[in-house]
Every structure is written in C-alpha cells, then in structure tokens.
Motif scaffolding. Structure first.
Motif, PDB file in Angstrom:
ATOM      1  N   SER A  55       0.856  -1.192   0.000  1.00  0.00           N
ATOM      2  CA  SER A  55       0.000   0.000   0.000  1.00  0.00           C
ATOM      3  C   SER A  55       0.890   1.240   0.000  1.00  0.00           C
ATOM      4  CB  SER A  55      -0.936  -0.021   1.212  1.00  0.00           C
ATOM      5  OG  SER A  55      -0.278   0.482   2.343  1.00  0.00           O
ATOM      6  N   GLY A  56       0.263   2.398  -0.036  1.00  0.00           N
ATOM      7  CA  GLY A  56       1.021   3.641  -0.093  1.00  0.00           C
ATOM      8  C   GLY A  56       1.957   3.826   1.087  1.00  0.00           C
ATOM      9  N   THR A  57       1.524   3.394   2.248  1.00  0.00           N
ATOM     10  CA  THR A  57       2.347   3.546   3.454  1.00  0.00           C
ATOM     11  C   THR A  57       3.680   2.818   3.290  1.00  0.00           C
ATOM     12  OG1 THR A  57       0.313   3.680   4.727  1.00  0.00           O
ATOM     13  CG2 THR A  57       2.329   3.270   5.974  1.00  0.00           C
ATOM     14  N   THR A 131      -5.017  14.008   2.176  1.00  0.00           N
ATOM     15  CA  THR A 131      -6.350  13.450   1.958  1.00  0.00           C
ATOM     16  C   THR A 131      -7.294  13.661   3.141  1.00  0.00           C
ATOM     17  OG1 THR A 131      -5.006  11.741   0.936  1.00  0.00           O
ATOM     18  CG2 THR A 131      -7.369  11.411   0.874  1.00  0.00           C
ATOM     19  N   ASP A 156       4.941  12.925  -0.478  1.00  0.00           N
ATOM     20  CA  ASP A 156       3.892  11.906  -0.570  1.00  0.00           C
ATOM     21  C   ASP A 156       2.780  12.483  -1.442  1.00  0.00           C
ATOM     22  OD1 ASP A 156       1.480  10.581  -0.195  1.00  0.00           O
ATOM     23  OD2 ASP A 156       1.479  10.761   1.985  1.00  0.00           O
ATOM     24  N   LYS A 182      -5.697   5.647  -6.475  1.00  0.00           N
ATOM     25  CA  LYS A 182      -6.378   6.951  -6.398  1.00  0.00           C
ATOM     26  C   LYS A 182      -6.571   7.497  -7.825  1.00  0.00           C
ATOM     27  CE  LYS A 182      -5.303   7.174  -1.745  1.00  0.00           C
ATOM     28  NZ  LYS A 182      -6.204   7.285  -0.637  1.00  0.00           N
TER      29      LYS A 182
HETATM   30  C1  LIG Z   1      -1.848  11.283   1.308  1.00  0.00           C
HETATM   31  C2  LIG Z   1      -1.815   9.851   1.687  1.00  0.00           C
HETATM   32  N1  LIG Z   1      -0.678   9.327   2.151  1.00  0.00           N
HETATM   33  C3  LIG Z   1      -0.586   8.047   2.508  1.00  0.00           C
HETATM   34  C4  LIG Z   1      -1.664   7.201   2.409  1.00  0.00           C
HETATM   35  C5  LIG Z   1      -1.525   5.809   2.859  1.00  0.00           C
HETATM   36  O1  LIG Z   1      -1.752   4.957   1.822  1.00  0.00           O
HETATM   37  P1  LIG Z   1      -2.234   3.449   2.095  1.00  0.00           P
HETATM   38  O2  LIG Z   1      -3.525   3.517   2.817  1.00  0.00           O
HETATM   39  O3  LIG Z   1      -2.345   2.927   0.683  1.00  0.00           O
HETATM   40  O4  LIG Z   1      -1.162   2.802   2.879  1.00  0.00           O
HETATM   41  C6  LIG Z   1      -2.877   7.686   1.927  1.00  0.00           C
HETATM   42  C7  LIG Z   1      -4.056   6.815   1.829  1.00  0.00           C
HETATM   43  O5  LIG Z   1      -5.170   7.236   1.736  1.00  0.00           O
HETATM   44  C8  LIG Z   1      -2.947   9.040   1.554  1.00  0.00           C
HETATM   45  O6  LIG Z   1      -4.097   9.552   1.084  1.00  0.00           O
END
Ligand SMILES: Cc1ncc(COP(=O)(O)O)c(C=O)c1O
Length: 375
Positions: A55-57, A131, A156, A182
């Motif tokens: 995931s993004g994290t 977000t 990010d 997204k």
């Molecule tokens: C700005 C931003 N950074 C980090 C993340 C984390 O991503 P993830 O939930 O895919 O780990 C999100 C997820 O919504 C995000 O919107």
C-alpha cells in the motif's frame, strides 16, 4: 465517492481478470516496463521509478529506510493525518524529527519551511495532497526553498499524482511517492517512488536496515534483460495498472488534470449552493477531495452513514480531530460529471432528512452551471 480506493474502469478489471503471467520472463517484463515508463510520464520525470507490491504507506516507509540513517535529523511538514503518519514512520526508525505542524485544514507555506530549515537537516518530508483535509500543498515554491538547502525533498503524492500537477524534475523533487488506488484508477496494492540522483546518492550511504524495501534490489531486477521485480509481485495489479495508465495516456495528462479541476469546482459550487461551508485553505487547489464542514446540528458521521445506507454512495467521514465535523467527497480517479450530479442530489436528500433546510435541486443546478461553463 471516497478518496480511495476509487472506482476502477472495466478495462482495468478485465486486465486484472486475465490469465496470470509468469513474473520472470518477457510477458511480465513488458507489463513492468509499460508501468514504469508510464509512471515516469505521469510524474514528468527522467528519474528512476521503483515499484513495490504494497500500500502507499509501504512506499512512505521505503523512502525513510532508503534515504536516512539512525539519528538523522529530518523536517516533517504536517498539515493532517498523513503528515502525522510520516512523523510516526520516521520516529519508528529512530530519526530525529523536527515537526512543522499546521492546524488541520491549513496548507504549508514556503516561508515557514525556509525558517524551519536549519543546518544538519537531511530531509524534508511533506504531503502533496493531504487526503484527511482535502488540501493540496503548493509544492513548487516549497521545493524551491528546499533546493537551497542540502536536504532531500520527499513528497507523498499518493492521493495527488495524476489528479493534480506534480512536476518532479522541473520542481526538483528527490523522492515522490504515489499509489495505484487513487487518481491512477488502479486497484490498491502498488506503490511507486520516483528517485532522483541525489536520493540515490543518499541511499548509497544510508544505514537504516532494509530488505524488502531496498531500492537497489528493485533497480537491479528492473535492469535485467526482461524487467522483473526482486520478489513475486501482485502480477494482476501490475497488469491492471498498465491498462489504467493506457487509459490516462489516451485521455492525456492535461485533460486528466482539467477533469479533476472541473469536477472539484462543480462539487464545491454544489455544496456552497446549499449554504454549506467548505473546509480548508486554498480550496481552489483542492482538486482531488472536497472537504465540507458539517452544518450546525448535523453530525458528519451520521450524514455519511445515512447516504451510504440509503443511497449506496460512500462519502468519507472526517478523521481523528475532524470526526463528525466534516465530511469529504472524493473526486479523484475514475469519476465523471454524472457522478458529481448524483452525489449532490443524494446529499440534498440526506441533509433534508436530517433536518437541514434544503431547496431541492440547488446543489445540482450549481454544479450543472459549472459544467456548462467548462464546456
Ligand atoms: C496522502 C496519503 N498518504 C498516505 C496514504 C496511505 O496509503 P495506504 O492507505 O495505501 O497505505 C494515503 C491513503 O489514503 C494518503 O491519502
């Protein structure tokens, strides 16, 4: 209408439903090259792109472990929930965090970053699109300030890239992090990072422990005669992302930005026509997510729950300190004008049901006017 995961076009779902491709060999190599080159195009960069099944994290964590060493001092610029996440990741790895924190809803200012940049700071970490509040930081002037200092600039853009302009090379972003789920219209599960030469140089000397997140391993695997990933990737997600990037190429990047801007303007005009207040600073920049203050006497969580249960549309509630106080309408990714009109119509009905005075049709008419003006 959440800010992610966002809807996935049928073409992408079909690609994800096709027979699996072995990840060592020409079939997957072609897909990975298409994805990587497509991401360079979207990021407007010649820098290397590393991708991960995560995931993004995971992409954020990879940036931290690849660029820094224990005890390094970094400046985290936080305007919301995901700024807090950057701080937590840095602290989890023993970095010395200086926090430039804004009240949620505010945007970061270049002058504040400049003032906070003291000698010894090795990196500046910030969100492009935050977000949790919908705001989009004006990255270009902040990048200009960071460029004057020997610190890596880590951005990010997980909910921004593809929806709002992000010019990695022109602005001088060392590490840009994005996610598949997204604006890019893919399913969740792939993070991608653009890595500048300065970031590679920092990586070469960085001593935080890393294994799965090691960018060198990703780069070496990509440079094989048929590009690969070091470990088994989520093959179908890569196939879907390649398809989604193809759709974006057909639309054109500028047109995708324009689509996001028009949907955002229409959404904002619609909620304001109902007498609701937008949440956050510089709302005209907030093209990916519209955050709206819950009106007096209406709990934002109850409103989003009602809309979900009765009308089958999901708005995002406020997070953390904003729980109940705001609700968020995502228009990032695979959305069109009709989606906004539908969302505003059910918002009218739900507000009415919760006792907020609504003149039916006002929100929809205001959004229609924006669409007419936009042509
Ligand atoms: C700005 C931003 N950074 C980090 C993340 C984390 O991503 P993830 O939930 O895919 O780990 C999100 C997820 O919504 C995000 O919107």
């Amino acid at each position: 209408m959440t800010p992610g995961p966002t809807p996935v076009p049928p073409e992408v779902l079909l690609a994800q439903g096709s027979p699996i491709v072995y990840h060592r060999g020409p079939g997957f190599g072609r897909v990975l090259r298409e994805v990587t080159e497509g991401l360079q195009w979207i990021y407007q960069t010649k820098n290397d792109i590393v991708t991960f099944t995560c995931s993004g994290t995971g992409g954020m964590e990879s940036a931290v472990v690849n660029c820094f060493s224990p005890g390094d001092r970094v400046l985290v610029v936080s305007v919301g929930n995901f700024g807090t996440r950057f701080k937590k990741i840095c602290e989890a790895y023993g970095l010395d965090v200086k926090l430039l924190e804004y009240e949620w809803g505010k945007t970061a200012k270049a002058a504040d970053v400049q003032a906070a940049l003291e000698p010894g700071i090795k990196g500046v970490l910030i969100q492009h699109s935050e977000t949790s509040t919908g705001v989009i930081n004006d990255i270009e002037p902040i990048a200009a300030v960071v460029r004057e200092h020997p610190a890596l600039f880590v951005v990010d853009s997980i909910s921004g890239v593809g929806g709002a302009p992000l010019k990695v090379d022109e602005w001088g972003i060392d590490v840009a992090i994005g996610g598949s789920q997204k604006a890019l219209m893919g399913s969740p599960g792939i993070a991608f990072i653009a890595v500048s030469e300065a970031a590679w140089a920092a990586h070469a000397n960085a001593t935080l422990p890393r294994f799965y997140w090691d960018w060198t391993a990703v780069k070496k695997a990509y440079e094989r005669p048929e590009p690969e990933t070091p470990y088994t990737p989520a093959v179908h997600l890569y196939m879907g992302l390649a398809e989604a990037i193809g759709l974006l190429r057909e639309e054109g990047l500028e047109n995708a930005y324009k689509r996001h801007a028009v949907l955002s303007r229409a959404t904002k005009a619609g909620v304001q026509a109902l007498g609701l207040d937008l949440f956050g600073e510089d709302v005209e920049r907030a093209v990916c997510v519209t955050a709206v203050k819950s009106p007096e006497g209406v709990d934002g969580d109850k409103l989003t729950a009602l809309i979900r249960a009765k009308y089958g549309i999901i708005f995002a509630p406020g997070q953390d300190v904003l729980k109940g106080k705001i609700f968020r309408i995502g228009h990032v990714g695979y959305f069109e004008r009709a989606d906004i009109l539908q969302a505003l119509a059910v918002l009218e009905l739900a507000l009415e049901e919760l006792g907020y005075p609504v003149k039916r049709g006002d929100a929809v008419a205001a959004a229609e006017e924006v669409f007419t003006q936009a042509g």
